[in-house]
Design an enzyme around this catalytic site. Structure first.
Site, mmCIF file in Angstrom:
data_model
loop_
_atom_site.group_PDB
_atom_site.id
_atom_site.type_symbol
_atom_site.label_atom_id
_atom_site.label_comp_id
_atom_site.label_asym_id
_atom_site.label_seq_id
_atom_site.Cartn_x
_atom_site.Cartn_y
_atom_site.Cartn_z
ATOM 1 C CG ASP A 187 -1.608 1.090 1.477
ATOM 2 O OD1 ASP A 187 -2.695 1.453 0.470
ATOM 3 O OD2 ASP A 187 -1.418 2.367 2.489
ATOM 4 C CD GLU A 206 -2.393 2.609 -3.478
ATOM 5 O OE1 GLU A 206 -1.952 2.704 -2.528
ATOM 6 O OE2 GLU A 206 -3.562 3.049 -4.148
#
Ligand code: GLC
Length: 555
Positions: free
Chosen positions: A309, A379
């Site tokens: 993330d 990401e």
């Protein structure tokens, strides 16, 4: 042994007798029988063969007790030697050709695809997928109940958004304990059962890994604000003025200053997202080790990969200087949005890729078992700085993520054009390093659904595009049936996280125990749901294209 040839005769040195050969009289040796002059003393180690004797040998049937010397006599004749040599060199040539061919076939044939290349990735937002206990929030048991849906769709890779223990200020992206399951979603036993069942069915589970920050309720943060010597530097702290706590002009992704004053410690801490999500300090080796231990914890349990993330935010410049404004004339007090600054000091800092490569290496320890490759996807929204995104592919010799998410098709505008899509596809394919694997994303929990961004008429064609472009497609739950955003009434925010529409039953089949759902079900659920989609027959035009197209592996 030596063999000398004189005119018409052969002299054999150190010759050995063929024990199988018997002379005509039956009592002498071959050497005695075939000598030039009978009675002459002969050297037992040399023999002279005249043409008569040689002729005698030709009477013998080949190999029937022929002495070695005679065999040599024949074998050196051109009619035997030449075919023999031809055969020998032919064998050598064929062997070499075969080896070369094998190497060429291995080198030229496409590598076997790994599981993350041969199936689309399906993102589950666990709060919204299936609620097994009727509390209005989806859970791990609910996911387990619905695993056949993936088999129907021909999907093998499932990414589940965070289900760690969390106060849910950012719906699980604020982690209070990286080794615990939030009770809303179930227990560790539920997780283990789910993983075992997924593996039984040939499915792979990808988890979210959230390294940039923790929740402000995390034990580390509490110890850090208390200046516990071990945890003191676990977060990014700096002196600031308690009344105007802004040590520099940095702004959070969610807007406003990325600094908050902490009364307990009397300093400001950095948060690139919510103030309840303090940024970890990756310049501290203990923090780095903690994260590696967490990776081991989940890989040890058997998870098949991580979606890393918000990676570009992991490191910040230690000097904490102001970032340059996009509009230098804007009054500094109005610089409140992430779009107001060039993020030269808060994103993609030197050292980031070393961290990811280190995590990759840790994951590879678990990948050695056949069929158990552990997958990493990163990401990072780099918008049109595509070269920054491509850095996550790393180099052919040093591995990093298997692919960075390709978000370029995420923001397709209403009534998008084919030319624009072609441009975006080309942007990725032209910039992707040679030998790497492409991927495409058309929806996630942070972005509007296809039906809501591009328009209803584009649902089918964008799904087709996703599934036929070369590389791995990533889809968001509900896109396979064309779900739409819902209007969240109090703020009128369009939200792509409404409950999955399984059927036209109560609450769209998301749960059946109460009338509660954590977000409203979209009113179109009576016609847009899994049951309706799956019941179309092959001949009907409306047939869901997903299962067939998901089988295609476009290279
Ligand atoms: C990622 C997530 C987003 C979250 C943020 C902070 O961008 O997709 O939902 O708010 O990270 O963790």
């Amino acid at each position: 042994m030596s063999l000398k040839k004189h005119s018409g005769s052969l002299e054999l040195g150190e010759c050995t007798r063929n024990p199988g050969y018997r002379d005509v009289d039956g009592d002498g040796s071959a050497a005695e029988t075939i000598g030039d002059h009978p009675g002459e003393k002969r050297d037992s180690t040399s023999v002279k063969l005249d043409s008569e004797a040689a002729e005698e040998y030709t009477q013998l049937r080949p190999y029937a007790g022929m002495p070695k010397e005679v065999l040599l006599l024949y074998s050196s004749q051109a009619r035997y030697r030449v075919p023999r040599e031809i055969l020998f060199w032919l064998t050598v040539a064929c062997t070499l050709a075969l080896v070369a061919l094998t190497i060429a076939v291995i080198a030229l044939s496409p590598r076997c695809l790994s599981w993350w290349q041969s199936s689309p990735v399906y993102q589950i937002y666990p709060r919204s997928f299936k609620d097994s206990d009727g509390d209005g929030v989806g859970d791990l048991k609910g996911i387990q109940e619905q695993l056949d849906h993936f088999q129907y769709l021909n999907i093998k890779s499932v990414w589940i958004s965070p289900f760690y223990r969390s106060p849910m200020k950012d719906f699980g992206y604020d982690v209070e304990d990286f080794r615990a399951i939030d009770p809303l979603f179930g227990t560790m036993q539920d997780f283990e059962d789910l993983l075992a069942e997924m593996h039984n069915k040939g499915l792979k589970l990808i988890m979210d890994f959230i390294p940039n920050h923790t929740s402000d309720r995390h034990r580390w943060f509490n110890l850090s604000r208390l200046r516990d010597p071990h945890y003191e530097d676990y977060y990014v702290w700096t002196d600031c003025n308690a009344t105007t706590p802004r040590p520099n002009n940095w702004v959070s992704v969610f807007g406003n200053s990325s600094w908050t004053y902490d009364e307990v410690r009397g300093q400001c801490y950095l948060h690139q997202f919510l103030k309840e999500q303090p940024d970890l300090n990756f310049r501290n080796p203990h923090v780095r080790q903690e994260m590696i231990d967490i990776i081991h914890f989940w890989l040890g349990k058997g998870v098949d990969g991580f979606r890393m993330d918000a990676v570009k935010h992991i490191l910040e410049a230690a000097h904490l200087r102001d970032e340059p404004q996009v509009d230098p004339n804007k009054p500094p007090e109005l610089v409140t949005s992430e779009w107001d600054l060039h993020h030269d000091y808060t994103t993609s800092q030197l050292g980031l890729h070393d961290l990811l490569r280190e995590w990759r290496a840790e994951m590879d320890i678990y990948s050695r078992e056949p069929g158990r490759y552990r997958f990493m996807v990163t990401e990072s929204y780099d918008y049109h700085e595509v070269d920054k995104t491509m850095m996550y592919y790393s180099t052919p010799l040093v591995k990093e993520s298997d692919f960075p998410f390709n978000f370029y098709l995420l923001d397709l505008p209403q009534n998008t054009s084919g030319l624009w899509v072609q441009h975006l596809v080309h942007l990725w394919m032209a910039n992707m390093p040679k030998g790497q694997w492409a991927n495409w994303v058309v929806g996630n929990h942070d972005k509007p659904r296809i039906a809501s961004s591009s328009g209803h008429t584009y649902i089918r064609v964008i799904n087709m595009l996703l599934l036929t472009l070369p590389g791995t497609p990533t889809t968001y739950y509900g896109e396979e049936i064309g779900m739409e955003n819902i209007n969240v009434t109090d703020s009128q925010i369009q939200d792509p996280r409404s409950p999955m529409q399984w059927s036209d039953d109560m609450n769209a089949g998301f749960n059946n125990k109460t009338n509660i759902t954590w977000l409203p079900v979209h009113p179109d659920y009576r016609t847009v749901n899994v049951e309706v989609e799956n019941s179309f027959s092959m001949v009907q035009f409306g047939r869901n294209i997903w299962p067939e197209l998901a089988c295609i592996i476009p290279l």
